[in-house]
Design a protein around this motif. Structure first.
Motif, PDB file in Angstrom:
ATOM      1  N   TYR A  87       0.930  -1.364  -0.361  1.00 11.44           N
ATOM      2  CA  TYR A  87       0.051  -0.296  -0.252  1.00 11.44           C
ATOM      3  C   TYR A  87       0.926   1.096  -0.127  1.00 11.44           C
ATOM      4  N   LEU A  88       0.626   1.648  -1.362  1.00 13.99           N
ATOM      5  CA  LEU A  88       1.697   3.229  -1.118  1.00 13.99           C
ATOM      6  C   LEU A  88       1.486   4.092  -0.217  1.00 13.99           C
ATOM      7  N   GLY A  89      -0.201   4.276   0.487  1.00 12.61           N
ATOM      8  CA  GLY A  89       0.104   5.673   1.758  1.00 12.61           C
ATOM      9  C   GLY A  89       0.623   5.266   2.530  1.00 12.61           C
ATOM     10  N   GLU A  90       0.037   3.853   3.362  1.00  9.85           N
ATOM     11  CA  GLU A  90       0.599   3.716   4.040  1.00  9.85           C
ATOM     12  C   GLU A  90       2.062   3.252   4.621  1.00  9.85           C
ATOM     13  N   PHE A  91       2.853   3.445   3.074  1.00 12.91           N
ATOM     14  CA  PHE A  91       3.952   3.072   3.513  1.00 12.91           C
ATOM     15  C   PHE A  91       5.487   5.126   3.458  1.00 12.91           C
ATOM     16  N   LEU A  92       4.584   5.873   2.771  1.00 13.35           N
ATOM     17  CA  LEU A  92       4.703   7.821   2.934  1.00 13.35           C
ATOM     18  C   LEU A  92       4.347   7.735   4.904  1.00 13.35           C
TER      19      LEU A  92
ATOM     20  N   ALA B  22       4.898  -5.199   8.529  1.00 13.79           N
ATOM     21  CA  ALA B  22       2.968  -5.603   8.668  1.00 13.79           C
ATOM     22  C   ALA B  22       2.252  -4.444   8.124  1.00 13.79           C
ATOM     23  N   ILE B  23       2.724  -3.334   8.971  1.00 14.25           N
ATOM     24  CA  ILE B  23       1.871  -2.527   8.086  1.00 14.25           C
ATOM     25  C   ILE B  23       0.811  -2.165   5.958  1.00 14.25           C
ATOM     26  N   ILE B  24       2.715  -2.872   5.603  1.00 13.69           N
ATOM     27  CA  ILE B  24       2.678  -1.918   4.370  1.00 13.69           C
ATOM     28  C   ILE B  24       1.746  -3.193   3.144  1.00 13.69           C
ATOM     29  N   ARG B  25       2.559  -4.153   4.057  1.00 13.03           N
ATOM     30  CA  ARG B  25       2.060  -5.357   2.790  1.00 13.03           C
ATOM     31  C   ARG B  25       0.964  -5.768   2.417  1.00 13.03           C
ATOM     32  N   LYS B  26       0.516  -6.317   1.693  1.00 15.58           N
ATOM     33  CA  LYS B  26      -0.930  -6.378   0.610  1.00 15.58           C
ATOM     34  C   LYS B  26      -1.218  -7.698   0.911  1.00 15.58           C
TER      35      LYS B  26
END
Lengths: 164, 100
Positions: A87-92, B22-26
């Motif tokens: 997820y790009l938003g969570e990455f940033l 764990a936050i960013i992966r789909k």
């Protein structure tokens, strides 16, 4: 010499972990995780914990990784291509949080004086000491751990059976 | 900064990288892999503290962490497979039954 070993293992471990959370394909991700497990076993060896290093290799690199690969092979990946990646938003949003947290924790650790801790020196080797402590002071938690594994096995069987 | 402190900082870095993953992966399976990475970071910190103190207690704690990791991967992968077989979901953004 210890510094060279630390730098080699730390760079290997961090590169493997970053690869495991960045690459798209789950099979590549689990291979990066296997590489990070090997680096962790090297770190445990360099810290003088031979028993934990061997258990890390046996449990993680053999049992858990093989289990992941077996489960991944049963899923048809063509249907779910849209759930690869991040997820790009969570990455940033998450990246500054991670960087700031690690920097502040590193500053806190650097401030503490670890040479003032009293140290009890024993001459026997690592496996003997861990085994003696495990089967005397920690006998009851050791037995409870076997109960945890039994309950996990029963739960996995219940979750994995076919619905009637 | 001595070498032991550097090992502790490395453990924290690995832990936070696993949390970040764990936050960013789909994908649900890669989220489980990131949880394993977090447990690895905790193990590194425990063994480093033991190497500072020249004791054995933290190594036994990390042995129990290994046990819990094995139990977690059995239950977690069973849950992921059950969700996929019953609902056809494989992404973390699809599971919204409690939110709706």
């Amino acid at each position: 010499m210890e510094l060279i070993v630390f730098i080699f293992l730390a760079v290997w471990l961090v590169l493997s972990v970053v690869g495991a959370i960045i690459v798209k394909n789950p099979v590549h991700s689990i291979l990066f995780f296997l590489s990070s497990v090997l680096a962790t076993a090297g770190i445990f060896l360099s810290l003088g914990a031979e028993l934990i290093a061997g258990l890390q290799l046996i449990i993680y690199a053999v049992a858990i990784v093989v289990f992941y690969v077996l489960v991944i092979t049963t899923i048809p990946w063509e249907k779910i291509k849209k759930f690869e990646g991040i997820y790009l938003g969570e990455f940033l949003v998450g990246l500054p949080f991670i960087i700031i947290s690690v920097i502040f924790i590193a500053l806190l650790i650097n401030k503490y004086d670890i040479s003032s801790i009293p140290v009890k020196v024993e001459i026997t080797d690592n496996v003997t000491r861990v085994g003696k402590t495990l089967f005397t002071y920690y006998l009851f938690p050791f037995e409870v751990a076997s109960v945890i594994l039994l309950i996990a096995m029963i739960g996995a069987i219940l979750l994995g059976r076919k619905e009637e | 900064m001595t070498l032991e402190k550097a090992y502790i900082v490395l453990g924290f870095l690995v832990f936070f990288l696993g949390l970040f993953g764990a936050i960013i992966r789909k994908n649900l399976i890669t989220i489980l892999i990131c949880t394993e990475i977090m447990l690895t970071g905790a193990n590194i910190i425990l063994v480093t503290v033991d190497s500072i103190l020249k004791g054995t207690d933290a190594q036994i704690m990390s042995l129990f962490v290994l046990t819990v990791a094995a139990a977690e991967v059995a239950i977690g992968l069973g849950l992921v497979m059950a969700i996929f077989r019953l609902k056809g979901y494989e992404g973390s953004s699809e599971i919204t039954h409690l939110r709706d």
